[in-house]
Write a protein that holds these residues in place. Structure first.
Motif, mmCIF file in Angstrom:
data_model
loop_
_atom_site.group_PDB
_atom_site.id
_atom_site.type_symbol
_atom_site.label_atom_id
_atom_site.label_comp_id
_atom_site.label_asym_id
_atom_site.label_seq_id
_atom_site.Cartn_x
_atom_site.Cartn_y
_atom_site.Cartn_z
ATOM 1 N N ALA A 192 0.886 -1.086 -0.022
ATOM 2 C CA ALA A 192 -0.017 -0.036 0.003
ATOM 3 C C ALA A 192 0.913 1.223 -0.142
ATOM 4 O O ALA A 192 0.637 2.241 -0.917
ATOM 5 N N TRP A 193 1.699 1.211 0.726
ATOM 6 C CA TRP A 193 2.638 2.297 0.925
ATOM 7 C C TRP A 193 3.576 2.654 -0.328
ATOM 8 O O TRP A 193 3.943 3.624 -1.150
ATOM 9 N N HIS A 194 4.099 1.458 -0.872
ATOM 10 C CA HIS A 194 5.024 1.694 -2.191
ATOM 11 C C HIS A 194 3.912 2.075 -3.329
ATOM 12 O O HIS A 194 4.331 3.124 -4.041
ATOM 13 N N SER A 195 2.800 1.520 -3.386
ATOM 14 C CA SER A 195 1.711 1.800 -4.413
ATOM 15 C C SER A 195 1.254 3.374 -4.403
ATOM 16 O O SER A 195 0.971 3.801 -5.233
ATOM 17 N N SER A 196 1.444 3.793 -3.224
ATOM 18 C CA SER A 196 0.863 5.274 -3.069
ATOM 19 C C SER A 196 1.980 6.198 -3.010
ATOM 20 O O SER A 196 1.724 7.463 -2.759
ATOM 21 N N SER B 42 -10.543 1.619 7.398
ATOM 22 C CA SER B 42 -10.128 0.648 8.373
ATOM 23 C C SER B 42 -9.522 1.564 9.597
ATOM 24 O O SER B 42 -8.875 2.477 9.343
ATOM 25 N N PRO B 43 -9.885 1.356 10.792
ATOM 26 C CA PRO B 43 -9.361 2.134 12.000
ATOM 27 C C PRO B 43 -7.876 1.614 12.331
ATOM 28 O O PRO B 43 -7.635 0.721 11.960
ATOM 29 N N CYS B 44 -7.241 2.708 12.827
ATOM 30 C CA CYS B 44 -5.679 2.322 13.035
ATOM 31 C C CYS B 44 -5.232 3.086 14.270
ATOM 32 O O CYS B 44 -5.489 4.241 14.417
ATOM 33 N N ALA B 45 -5.038 2.139 15.286
ATOM 34 C CA ALA B 45 -4.499 2.901 16.693
ATOM 35 C C ALA B 45 -3.209 3.090 16.745
ATOM 36 O O ALA B 45 -2.438 2.227 16.406
ATOM 37 N N PHE C 269 -0.331 6.441 7.336
ATOM 38 C CA PHE C 269 -1.461 5.600 7.467
ATOM 39 C C PHE C 269 -2.683 6.294 6.660
ATOM 40 O O PHE C 269 -3.416 5.621 6.002
ATOM 41 N N VAL C 270 -2.846 7.613 6.932
ATOM 42 C CA VAL C 270 -4.284 8.310 6.500
ATOM 43 C C VAL C 270 -3.921 8.329 4.780
ATOM 44 O O VAL C 270 -5.162 7.901 4.157
ATOM 45 N N ARG D 70 -8.181 5.248 9.100
ATOM 46 C CA ARG D 70 -8.665 6.255 10.158
ATOM 47 C C ARG D 70 -7.987 6.044 11.377
ATOM 48 O O ARG D 70 -8.011 5.321 11.972
ATOM 49 N N CYS D 71 -7.068 7.025 11.583
ATOM 50 C CA CYS D 71 -6.303 6.878 12.781
ATOM 51 C C CYS D 71 -6.754 7.564 13.972
ATOM 52 O O CYS D 71 -7.664 8.373 13.895
ATOM 53 N N PHE D 72 -6.386 6.845 15.136
ATOM 54 C CA PHE D 72 -6.787 7.366 16.525
ATOM 55 C C PHE D 72 -5.962 7.070 17.544
ATOM 56 O O PHE D 72 -5.258 6.126 17.414
ATOM 57 N N PRO D 73 -5.820 7.798 18.613
ATOM 58 C CA PRO D 73 -4.781 7.553 19.480
ATOM 59 C C PRO D 73 -5.238 6.858 20.422
ATOM 60 O O PRO D 73 -6.456 6.355 20.929
#
Length: 281
Positions: A19-23, A146-149, A164-165, A170-173
């Motif tokens: 995902a990171w490489h493609s983006s 997808s949520p990401c903690a 990640f965004v 969707r990131c949250f602390p």
């Protein structure tokens, strides 16, 4: 573009790496797994990176992802700290080291598992995508939304969040002291679901339900239950003898299940107690 090394490139590592490489978020540099074949397979899936099995062969990078099993995170960090110390000795004037960020992907453990890297000036974090990674190809399609903690050093989580965004999460602390309970919620929500479905199918087969009907029963009940939970919430979607307060039936059924499988009987009694409590809430 910042570089990233991936240590332990299984299903999670391959999904995020691709995902990171493609983006165009990170340049995937070195990929380490226990076997060269699996490292090469990971590189082929991601479309980037150099496969290796030796930590000493890894080059300094801006970001390090430790996507290894939970019980290997701390020891991997220790080995990485030793390798980084050797880099510092061999290139003491290199302004590009040490790497700025190291993070692991455990949902249950905090960034303190990486504490051995702290003395080298690394910024530490953990990042957990709440997603089933059973198949990397499927996980890629499900990643968006997808949520990401994120947990750890503020500077590390601040730098990781946009990465990640950009791949759709969707990131949250999340506080370090809450990770075990947070992850337990995920276990109850999804990891136990296949176990319960398998038990249900075993009970149907052993009670004489025709084989071609077992899958249909499972599909129909599971789909309806999920739809009701999503539409109505857990309390209103709850049905069954415990929800109705039929304690006599719960007792008789629990005894029958215990004769069939002791552990399953204990699970039935415990879940029935929780169901009764939920119904009364």
């Amino acid at each position: 573009m910042k570089s990233i090394n991936i240590v332990g490139c299984g299903r999670v590592g391959k999904t995020l790496g691709r995902a990171w490489h493609s983006s165009g978020v990170y340049r995937v540099q070195d990929v380490l797994t226990r076997s060269l074949a699996s490292a090469e397979q990971a590189v082929a899936f991601m479309g980037a990176g150099r496969a290796t099995t030796r930590l000493a062969d890894l080059r300094p990078a801006d970001v390090w992802m430790l996507a290894v099993p939970d019980d290997q995170i701390a020891q991997t960090a220790v080995a990485l700290a030793q390798a980084a110390a050797n880099w510092a000795k061999s290139a003491p004037t290199n302004p590009g080291k040490p790497p700025a960020i190291a993070f692991h992907c455990s949902g249950a453990l905090s960034s303190t598992e990486l504490a051995s890297l702290r003395s080298l000036g690394w910024q530490l974090a953990s990042a957990h995508c709440l997603l089933s990674f059973a198949d990397p190809g499927t996980a890629l399609q499900q990643l968006a939304g997808s949520p990401c903690a994120l947990e750890g050093d503020p500077s590390a989580t601040l730098a990781l969040e946009p990465a990640f965004v950009r791949i759709g999460t969707r990131c949250f602390p999340l506080a370090a002291e809450h990770k075990l309970l947070y992850h337990a919620g995920a276990v109850f929500s999804t990891n136990f679901l296949p176990v319960l479905q398998d038990l249900a199918q075993q009970l149907w087969r052993d009670s004489g339900v025709p084989a071609d009907m077992v899958a249909q029963l499972s599909t129909t009940l599971l789909r309806n239950a999920v739809n009701n939970i999503l539409a109505l919430g857990p309390v209103c979607a709850l049905t069954g003898p415990a929800a109705r307060g039929d304690t006599a039936l719960v007792q008789r059924q629990g005894e029958a299940i215990a004769q069939w499988n002791t552990t399953a009987g204990e699970a039935y009694q415990a879940l029935s107690q929780l169901a009764a409590k939920l119904a009364a809430s």
